[in-house]
Write an enzyme that holds these catalytic residues in place. Sequence first.
Site, PDB file in Angstrom:
ATOM      1  N   LEU A  78       0.772  -1.212  -0.296  1.00  0.00           N
ATOM      2  CA  LEU A  78       0.050   0.094  -0.137  1.00  0.00           C
ATOM      3  C   LEU A  78       1.034   1.287   0.069  1.00  0.00           C
ATOM      4  CD1 LEU A  78      -2.802  -0.870   2.591  1.00  0.00           C
ATOM      5  CD2 LEU A  78      -3.026  -0.849   0.151  1.00  0.00           C
ATOM      6  N   ASP A  79       0.624   2.290  -1.004  1.00  0.00           N
ATOM      7  CA  ASP A  79       1.497   3.347  -0.765  1.00  0.00           C
ATOM      8  C   ASP A  79       1.499   4.190   0.224  1.00  0.00           C
ATOM      9  OD1 ASP A  79      -0.241   5.766  -1.231  1.00  0.00           O
ATOM     10  OD2 ASP A  79      -0.967   4.690  -2.884  1.00  0.00           O
ATOM     11  N   ARG A  80       2.289   5.068   0.706  1.00  0.00           N
ATOM     12  CA  ARG A  80       2.374   5.737   1.905  1.00  0.00           C
ATOM     13  C   ARG A  80       1.223   6.415   2.299  1.00  0.00           C
ATOM     14  NH1 ARG A  80       6.760  10.604   2.822  1.00  0.00           N
ATOM     15  NH2 ARG A  80       6.581  10.991   5.245  1.00  0.00           N
ATOM     16  N   ASP A  81       0.453   7.143   1.452  1.00  0.00           N
ATOM     17  CA  ASP A  81      -0.670   7.974   1.623  1.00  0.00           C
ATOM     18  C   ASP A  81      -2.164   7.007   1.640  1.00  0.00           C
ATOM     19  OD1 ASP A  81       0.815  10.223   1.633  1.00  0.00           O
ATOM     20  OD2 ASP A  81       0.591  10.423  -0.338  1.00  0.00           O
TER      21      ASP A  81
END
Length: 239
Positions: A95-98
């Site tokens: 999952l990306d950081r945001d």
Amino acid sequence: MLAAAGIGSRRACEELIAAGRVAVDGEVVTLGAKADPASQVITVDGERIHSNPTLIYLLLNKPTGYVTTVTDPQGRPTVMDLVPASPRVYPVGRLDRDTEGLLLLTNDGELANRLVHPSYEIEKAYVAQIRGPAKRRAVRQLLDGIQIEEGVVRVRSVRELGASGDKTLIEIVLAEGKKRQVRRMLQAVGLPLERLARVRVGPLPLGDINPGKFRPLTGAEVQALYLAVGMSGPASAAS
């Protein structure tokens, strides 16, 4: 060999080898090297691997601000900071950081590999908060397919969950896993994204676990994941 020992998916293990983090009898090895775990010492980051690990399965509600890697050269917090250091587990996919929400971590390399491999078409469901309404034309485009750099991508379903003021919640279900795919698709159809959370992977929902917290999977949940990828399940599983 590394995947079977629970180090991670085959792809993740290849990355570890390419990064020079795997050694046999103290000598750093390269991709394609062979070893005998019965007579040689195989280590990852200096830690010896074992051929029959106790299998661990964790569900984490990933908060924003954390990167989905084991280590980060930029010193940013990683999801590994949120789970116990031992027994060692690895993220299943990214999952990306945001993006927040459901992230699985395990040392079951074969299951992890199948869950992220595109041929198994494991569904992932996301809830997106967008600014403004979910325009019919944009929803139709998401369902019909959008051309991105890697090719044509599409979602399996889109449904509106509710609206308040200028905010709309929509659920998006897809069975693909391109990098930042949901964000890129929403941008392509002109739906301004404000918040994104993954709420389901295959048969496993996020549930009511708080952000930053984790829990072990139940035996039934582990079995459901195995069935989703066409396997009967491990001989034994420890939560």
